[in-house]
Design an enzyme around this catalytic site. Sequence first.
Site, short mmCIF file in Angstrom:
data_model
loop_
_atom_site.label_atom_id
_atom_site.label_comp_id
_atom_site.label_asym_id
_atom_site.label_seq_id
_atom_site.Cartn_x
_atom_site.Cartn_y
_atom_site.Cartn_z
N MET A 49 -12.95 -1.10 13.92
CA MET A 49 -14.04 -0.80 13.00
C MET A 49 -14.02 -1.94 11.97
O MET A 49 -13.08 -2.03 11.18
CB MET A 49 -13.74 0.56 12.36
CG MET A 49 -14.86 1.11 11.56
SD MET A 49 -14.74 2.94 11.40
CE MET A 49 -13.49 3.11 10.18
N TYR A 54 -7.56 3.76 2.70
CA TYR A 54 -8.54 3.28 3.69
C TYR A 54 -9.49 4.37 4.18
O TYR A 54 -9.35 5.51 3.84
CB TYR A 54 -7.88 2.51 4.83
CG TYR A 54 -6.84 3.20 5.69
CD1 TYR A 54 -6.73 4.57 5.81
CD2 TYR A 54 -5.96 2.41 6.44
CE1 TYR A 54 -5.79 5.14 6.63
CE2 TYR A 54 -5.01 2.98 7.28
CZ TYR A 54 -4.93 4.35 7.37
OH TYR A 54 -4.01 4.92 8.18
N GLU A 55 -10.48 3.95 4.94
CA GLU A 55 -11.57 4.83 5.43
C GLU A 55 -12.28 5.54 4.29
O GLU A 55 -12.64 6.71 4.40
CB GLU A 55 -11.03 5.88 6.42
CG GLU A 55 -10.18 5.36 7.55
CD GLU A 55 -10.86 4.29 8.39
OE1 GLU A 55 -12.05 4.03 8.20
OE2 GLU A 55 -10.16 3.68 9.22
N GLY A 56 -12.51 4.81 3.21
CA GLY A 56 -13.10 5.41 2.02
C GLY A 56 -12.00 5.94 1.15
O GLY A 56 -11.32 6.91 1.51
#
Lengths: 584, 584
Positions: A163, A436-438
């Site tokens: 991603m 991470y991931e927001g």
Amino acid sequence: MWSYQAPLRDMQFVLEHWLEAPEAWRRNPAFAALDLPLALQVLEEAARFSQGVLAPLNASGDRQGCQWVDGQVSTPQGFAQAYRAYVEGGWPALACAEALGGQGLPQLLDAALQEMLYASNHAWAMYTGIAHGAYLCLKTHGAPWLQERYLPGIISGASLPTMCLTEPQAGSDVGLLRCRAEPQADGSYRLSGSKLFISGGEHDLTANILHLVLARLPDAPEGSRGISLFLVPKRLERGQDNGVRCDGIEHKMGIKGSATCALVFEAAQGWLVGEANRGLAAMFVMMNSARLHVGLQGLGHVEAAWQNARDYAGERQQMRAPLRPAGVAAQAADPIRYHPAMRRVLLELRATSEGLRAIGYWAAHLLDQAEHHPEPRVRHQADQLAQLLTPIIKAFFTEQGFRQASNALQVFGGYGYVAEFAIEQTLRDSRIAMIYEGSNEIQANDLLLRKVLGDGGQGFALLLEQLRDEAGQGAAVAECAGFARPLAELAEALQALVAEVQQWALEDAEYPYRAAGDFLALCGLSLLALAWARAARVSRRLPESDPLRGAKLATAKFFFSYLLPQVEQRMTAVRSARAELAFI
Amino acid sequence: MWSYQAPLRDMQFVLEHWLEAPEAWRRNPAFAALDLPLALQVLEEAARFSQGVLAPLNASGDRQGCQWVDGQVSTPQGFAQAYRAYVEGGWPALACAEALGGQGLPQLLDAALQEMLYASNHAWAMYTGIAHGAYLCLKTHGAPWLQERYLPGIISGASLPTMCLTEPQAGSDVGLLRCRAEPQADGSYRLSGSKLFISGGEHDLTANILHLVLARLPDAPEGSRGISLFLVPKRLERGQDNGVRCDGIEHKMGIKGSATCALVFEAAQGWLVGEANRGLAAMFVMMNSARLHVGLQGLGHVEAAWQNARDYAGERQQMRAPLRPAGVAAQAADPIRYHPAMRRVLLELRATSEGLRAIGYWAAHLLDQAEHHPEPRVRHQADQLAQLLTPIIKAFFTEQGFRQASNALQVFGGYGYVAEFAIEQTLRDSRIAMIYEGSNEIQANDLLLRKVLGDGGQGFALLLEQLRDEAGQGAAVAECAGFARPLAELAEALQALVAEVQQWALEDAEYPYRAAGDFLALCGLSLLALAWARAARVSRRLPESDPLRGAKLATAKFFFSYLLPQVEQRMTAVRSARAELAFI
């Protein structure tokens, strides 16, 4: 020494009693072939793989880390072999559609698998963790020919996806990204630019890597409305290099066996996924799955922390405890698990691990219902609830992963601080998941601003209904009335608070941003309250001879006496956030 | 990149206004020669050393770590040179008695020095951190000839001491230690046994190392009443090796530049310090000093975390903030310091750093009064208060060091997790301080069981008097009434709570052990409330043009709105601890 045993017994308890999943499968044509014995068999296999293959590589992978030489990345010893075993076991296909060659099992079982992978070796599981999200994204938004070409590799595990969002100047703010995509005459695009912090951006596990890349078309509007999603393989169809260069890997605090790469795209060929300038929407299919996964990392860390602390506290003997269990004779020194401060922390570890498990699996179960339930109304409500739970699970679980790893480290005393016992690795590994991931701050805003205030409290009302329903059922069980009452009161208090918050947000647009972090923590605690009230109630179904029966009740008592009072503090904090917050 | 600037302006504020130390020095014959300008000059020199010499070695020392080869330990590049500069600067002598060749400056200034050393390079300061405690221990309990032979080396810095308590089976429980001391005809002893986790047990900074070792005489009673303290030098008078072998160093999560040694004593010659079998009492002189030092490590980490987070948050631009300061125009993205979640955390970092500083320096100031004040009653009360504050400072400050380092790391996002920015090092380094010199759980028991319940609440009453006195003074200052009222209420609530706790402890002997952790956190928060109420009040003396004046008031407002409510939760938790705590 650090060790990991998959908590199969508690996993079964959650599936069978807390969720009553077998009953739901039986009534759902999509899972008609599935029953509890089959599900447990899958989990036992997953446990064998996690315990036998991954856990032994956890500490060595941390010591060795990844090596980067001239754009090539070597993963730690054993990682590639473990990946081959993972592929041979068919694990990548677990929750993929049967029509596409997957096993068609529910996401619920995938959640249990993921918990085990993350608990036994977070760094290794970073390579596989994004695959299911990429599968969903491509299945939902990819053109048929693109699906045909690339989905089979993801499902079989022959290729691993990444991603690619972050750039040096664009982290939480993807709107600032600069990576460019030039359209070509053949319908493909040429991508150029730099990406940072790309997990598994380069490695030696698979021949090909499929990058899902956010970039801008030449005529794209500024900001986040001008972002498109592309699939950019490391190698093209005949194996040619596609101009994706790994510029280096990060030296990190933890998950050292996971290659965190800086990538440079040099006019690399790619194809649009979804519509032009609607890249964020397409990416979010992947992101939502990734956020649940990150939450399961938190759960995995709590579980590993709990197991290791419990075992050490049973062996280490220091000082006499003020009390010991009935029938245990005094010795020169007691196992430290008898000391009140250690019991306090061990019970917190247990309550958190088992509580988060119920909630995390529930979210996965809701995703299954949202996708496959025969009734549209149930599908819709399950989706609403899952959407609401996602940011809570991402942020609250990861916060707990770090907190409980630190608690467990403390149980080890000085031995906790040295590398030998590897509990310090759990602490270091766990910390990234809050970022991470927001980041957890982004999750908090997402929860309060979009998921609660954004729909006028509709989704939140569904959650309150769950609390009330559980309180109602618990009230009828003699041993559980002490949990049912506070749970019912909590639901009322939450409803009143949200009404206040809605009003204050109208009067002061900045207010919800100030309150968001505490509101999310409050929701996380409330979910734990639901988890423990229900666990206590349904544990009454276990035979009296089952030690889990007593343990569940004792842990529920602990939760309601010792941890639930934090709810009050978070409510006060949500109210206190009306006060001005100075600029520094 | 990680950087450190000594907070001289705030240090001056604490000395001059919060403590009114110059006034106390003026009235105290022991410090008659000291005034504020001289004190500030000393701190400026210390700042130059910390910023210029130690801070640049912080990240490199972490990367290199210590090397152990055949019993020899090499410290990281530059550490030995920095130590020579430290000795040449006369820093080891700062707070030692003039009669013994010291500079006779107050411990208060030493506390400020230590804060700077720990903030700029925790690992390096581990070598010097124990020296003052060893000086006090030897000065109080050593035979005159032993003092004559070994004190000058400690005061000049020619020798560095260690504190040798822990053995593999004896950590928190020193009563389990096995190291043996055989009396010799010449009045010396021969020590044999193994010690673990000895900071600075071996290194290349000084020619000699003076080990203060707990061991058992042949006829000693079992447990902690059979422990004696010995001084065992690494080298004897003519430089001969004394049979103290370094068996290895630990690979740790942090403070990697500090050599944590396993030592083996092989019939090493040593001399008794204090009375036979009264070793713990003698060691406690050293331990109490060490605990204040460890608290200052926590303060140092909070300060370093705050500075680095503040600077990064001013540079990094991501997304538009819902509000920005008056007069600031909107850009594509705002500095993240405008975002509410970041303001929340930056204010917490500031409030914690400056609040802990006031409290930590106050404790050191009380030690000066306890030792040197002309009036016995003042000496006695200062000692009582310092005793009460010691466990709170050790545990609460170190808990905050870790918590705020994690908060600061979060401000950096993904950059916080990579080694390059070294804020992850602050987090790793900070974690040990919650464990060593008596784990934070031990501190909590010491506080509630011994310091509060043990003297029937007398010492605690002195603390409440401080809160009430400050509330009374604040009530008279218009801008401070909003802090005075909650502070007065807090004092009443604490008094009522302690009365309840006393009662419950009588009814249930295990109760205080279950409540101790939350009680300590409650006391820490209460001290911060005192710190901020007084800081706000005395900041009114600063000229209106001084930016510190407004900043102190704004930070006090933040503390009382956003952090003080945690007091309620801790009070509830102290009460909740009456509930049973199951054995696991």
